[in-house]
Design a protein around this motif. Structure first.
Motif, PDB file in Angstrom:
ATOM      1  N   ALA A  56       0.822  -1.210   0.000  1.00 18.01           N
ATOM      2  CA  ALA A  56       0.000   0.000   0.000  1.00 18.01           C
ATOM      3  C   ALA A  56       0.856   1.261   0.000  1.00 18.01           C
ATOM      4  N   ASP A  57       2.040   1.199   0.604  1.00 18.74           N
ATOM      5  CA  ASP A  57       2.906   2.384   0.627  1.00 18.74           C
ATOM      6  C   ASP A  57       4.376   1.976   0.698  1.00 18.74           C
ATOM      7  N   ASP A  58       5.262   2.965   0.561  1.00 19.04           N
ATOM      8  CA  ASP A  58       6.698   2.698   0.529  1.00 19.04           C
ATOM      9  C   ASP A  58       7.219   2.192   1.870  1.00 19.04           C
ATOM     10  N   ASP A  59       6.581   2.595   2.967  1.00 15.09           N
ATOM     11  CA  ASP A  59       7.018   2.161   4.286  1.00 15.09           C
ATOM     12  C   ASP A  59       6.903   0.642   4.410  1.00 15.09           C
ATOM     13  N   GLU A  60       5.764   0.089   3.985  1.00 16.34           N
ATOM     14  CA  GLU A  60       5.581  -1.363   4.028  1.00 16.34           C
ATOM     15  C   GLU A  60       6.616  -2.063   3.164  1.00 16.34           C
ATOM     16  N   LYS A  61       6.877  -1.499   1.988  1.00 10.09           N
ATOM     17  CA  LYS A  61       7.846  -2.095   1.070  1.00 10.09           C
ATOM     18  C   LYS A  61       9.241  -2.129   1.686  1.00 10.09           C
ATOM     19  N   HIS A  62       9.672  -1.022   2.290  1.00 10.92           N
ATOM     20  CA  HIS A  62      11.005  -0.966   2.890  1.00 10.92           C
ATOM     21  C   HIS A  62      11.128  -1.967   4.036  1.00 10.92           C
ATOM     22  N   LEU A  63      10.061  -2.104   4.822  1.00  9.46           N
ATOM     23  CA  LEU A  63      10.095  -3.054   5.931  1.00  9.46           C
ATOM     24  C   LEU A  63      10.112  -4.491   5.410  1.00  9.46           C
ATOM     25  N   PHE A  64       9.372  -4.749   4.353  1.00  4.25           N
ATOM     26  CA  PHE A  64       9.368  -6.060   3.684  1.00  4.25           C
ATOM     27  C   PHE A  64      10.790  -6.445   3.274  1.00  4.25           C
ATOM     28  N   GLU A  65      11.505  -5.496   2.683  1.00  6.02           N
ATOM     29  CA  GLU A  65      12.866  -5.769   2.229  1.00  6.02           C
ATOM     30  C   GLU A  65      13.824  -5.931   3.412  1.00  6.02           C
ATOM     31  N   LEU A  66      13.613  -5.147   4.471  1.00  8.27           N
ATOM     32  CA  LEU A  66      14.464  -5.258   5.655  1.00  8.27           C
ATOM     33  C   LEU A  66      14.275  -6.608   6.347  1.00  8.27           C
ATOM     34  N   LEU A  67      13.029  -7.052   6.461  1.00 14.41           N
ATOM     35  CA  LEU A  67      12.752  -8.333   7.123  1.00 14.41           C
ATOM     36  C   LEU A  67      13.493  -9.485   6.450  1.00 14.41           C
ATOM     37  N   GLN A  68      13.652  -9.398   5.131  1.00 14.92           N
ATOM     38  CA  GLN A  68      14.315 -10.484   4.402  1.00 14.92           C
ATOM     39  C   GLN A  68      15.824 -10.540   4.646  1.00 14.92           C
ATOM     40  N   THR A  69      16.382  -9.500   5.270  1.00 10.38           N
ATOM     41  CA  THR A  69      17.812  -9.548   5.586  1.00 10.38           C
ATOM     42  C   THR A  69      18.078 -10.402   6.823  1.00 10.38           C
ATOM     43  N   ALA A  70      17.014 -10.787   7.540  1.00  8.76           N
ATOM     44  CA  ALA A  70      17.171 -11.665   8.703  1.00  8.76           C
ATOM     45  C   ALA A  70      17.289 -13.112   8.240  1.00  8.76           C
ATOM     46  N   SER A  71      18.049 -13.907   8.975  1.00 11.64           N
ATOM     47  CA  SER A  71      18.260 -15.317   8.629  1.00 11.64           C
ATOM     48  C   SER A  71      16.926 -16.063   8.574  1.00 11.64           C
ATOM     49  N   GLY A  72      16.741 -16.830   7.509  1.00  7.97           N
ATOM     50  CA  GLY A  72      15.558 -17.678   7.406  1.00  7.97           C
ATOM     51  C   GLY A  72      14.278 -16.978   7.007  1.00  7.97           C
ATOM     52  N   VAL A  73      14.343 -15.682   6.660  1.00  7.11           N
ATOM     53  CA  VAL A  73      13.132 -14.957   6.261  1.00  7.11           C
ATOM     54  C   VAL A  73      13.163 -14.705   4.758  1.00  7.11           C
ATOM     55  N   GLY A  74      12.222 -15.334   4.054  1.00  2.00           N
ATOM     56  CA  GLY A  74      12.081 -15.112   2.623  1.00  2.00           C
ATOM     57  C   GLY A  74      10.923 -14.165   2.358  1.00  2.00           C
ATOM     58  N   PRO A  75      10.630 -13.898   1.081  1.00  2.00           N
ATOM     59  CA  PRO A  75       9.562 -12.949   0.762  1.00  2.00           C
ATOM     60  C   PRO A  75       8.182 -13.355   1.261  1.00  2.00           C
ATOM     61  N   ARG A  76       7.863 -14.641   1.221  1.00  2.00           N
ATOM     62  CA  ARG A  76       6.539 -15.095   1.675  1.00  2.00           C
ATOM     63  C   ARG A  76       6.356 -14.828   3.175  1.00  2.00           C
ATOM     64  N   LEU A  77       7.385 -15.150   3.942  1.00  2.00           N
ATOM     65  CA  LEU A  77       7.294 -14.953   5.385  1.00  2.00           C
ATOM     66  C   LEU A  77       7.284 -13.462   5.729  1.00  2.00           C
ATOM     67  N   ALA A  78       8.085 -12.682   5.004  1.00  2.00           N
ATOM     68  CA  ALA A  78       8.110 -11.231   5.238  1.00  2.00           C
ATOM     69  C   ALA A  78       6.735 -10.629   4.956  1.00  2.00           C
ATOM     70  N   GLN A  79       6.084 -11.120   3.895  1.00  2.00           N
ATOM     71  CA  GLN A  79       4.748 -10.620   3.563  1.00  2.00           C
ATOM     72  C   GLN A  79       3.730 -11.058   4.616  1.00  2.00           C
ATOM     73  N   ALA A  80       3.899 -12.270   5.146  1.00  2.00           N
ATOM     74  CA  ALA A  80       2.991 -12.751   6.192  1.00  2.00           C
ATOM     75  C   ALA A  80       3.095 -11.879   7.451  1.00  2.00           C
ATOM     76  N   VAL A  81       4.316 -11.436   7.777  1.00  2.00           N
ATOM     77  CA  VAL A  81       4.500 -10.548   8.934  1.00  2.00           C
ATOM     78  C   VAL A  81       3.676  -9.287   8.748  1.00  2.00           C
ATOM     79  N   LEU A  82       3.734  -8.709   7.547  1.00  2.00           N
ATOM     80  CA  LEU A  82       3.015  -7.463   7.275  1.00  2.00           C
ATOM     81  C   LEU A  82       1.513  -7.680   7.098  1.00  2.00           C
ATOM     82  N   ALA A  83       1.126  -8.921   6.837  1.00  2.00           N
ATOM     83  CA  ALA A  83      -0.312  -9.218   6.765  1.00  2.00           C
ATOM     84  C   ALA A  83      -0.916  -9.250   8.167  1.00  2.00           C
ATOM     85  N   VAL A  84      -0.108  -9.659   9.143  1.00  2.00           N
ATOM     86  CA  VAL A  84      -0.603  -9.772  10.517  1.00  2.00           C
ATOM     87  C   VAL A  84      -0.464  -8.443  11.267  1.00  2.00           C
ATOM     88  N   HIS A  85       0.673  -7.758  11.066  1.00  2.00           N
ATOM     89  CA  HIS A  85       0.960  -6.536  11.815  1.00  2.00           C
ATOM     90  C   HIS A  85       1.244  -5.367  10.876  1.00  2.00           C
TER      91      HIS A  85
END
Length: 201
Positions: free
Chosen positions: A63-92
């Motif tokens: 919906a906005d650039d803030d969500e996108k930047h956080l999505f990309e940041l989450l994927q820098t953590a070990s074991g977090v791929g795009p699907r899981l990063a998107q699931a985080v933003l779907a919940v919170h």
């Protein structure tokens, strides 16, 4: 990198939308809260992140650039791929993710399907210093105007996140029982449904 797309919404599915840009229909993977803000036939702009794999090119929309930047940041953590990063933003919403990571709120992070206690602890450890400022007093309740078919939108969102249709129906019914007066936006209702389901897992 495709940083954003703007065009007419040609179709909406439970986990994606097709945006027509210059005569080309782009399939964009979106969280339920983002999809709730789209309307078929209307123009929309989505911030996007292109994930390149050996066998696929997948465009994720937000919906906005803030969500996108956080999505990309989450994927820098070990074991977090795009699907899981998107699931985080779907919940919170983004601010709730930042609060959970910076405050070490393991319980909030484990509400996300696919994140266990160890995974949540790893997220906190790896991202706490990079998660960015937390907005004071924000509860993430902002959203668009709710349309009358919120039940179906929330149901589709829950199913898209991996629960069964029966569980989705139960969650929608439970959320409906809590409503009194003005109905909140769909993303808020979806998060409420996920919280209810998280207790029954």
């Amino acid at each position: 990198m495709i940083a954003s797309v703007r065009g007419v919404v040609a179709a909406i599915a439970p986990d994606s939308a097709v945006i027509e840009v210059g005569g080309v229909g782009l399939a964009v993977q979106c969280a339920p809260g983002t999809l709730a803000g789209l309307k078929a036939g209307a123009e929309a702009r989505l911030a996007t992140s292109l994930v390149v794999r050996e066998d696929s090119l997948t465009l994720y929309g937000f919906a906005d650039d803030d969500e996108k930047h956080l999505f990309e940041l989450l994927q820098t953590a070990s074991g977090v791929g795009p699907r899981l990063a998107q699931a985080v933003l779907a919940v919170h919403p983004p601010d709730a993710v930042r609060r959970a990571v910076s405050g070490g709120d393991i319980a909030a992070l484990t509400r996300v399907p696919g994140i266990g206690k160890k995974g949540a602890e790893r997220l906190v450890l790896e991202l706490r210093d990079r998660i960015g400022p937390v907005a004071a007093g924000s509860d993430g309740a902002a959203g668009g105007v709710l349309r009358g078919d919120w039940q179906e939108q929330v149901r589709q969102g829950v199913v898209a996140l991996g629960w069964s249709a029966a569980q989705a129906d139960q969650a929608v019914a439970a959320v409906g029982e809590t409503l009194d007066g003005e109905v909140p936006p769909v993303p808020v209702l979806l998060r409420q449904a996920i919280r209810l389901l998280g207790r029954t897992r």
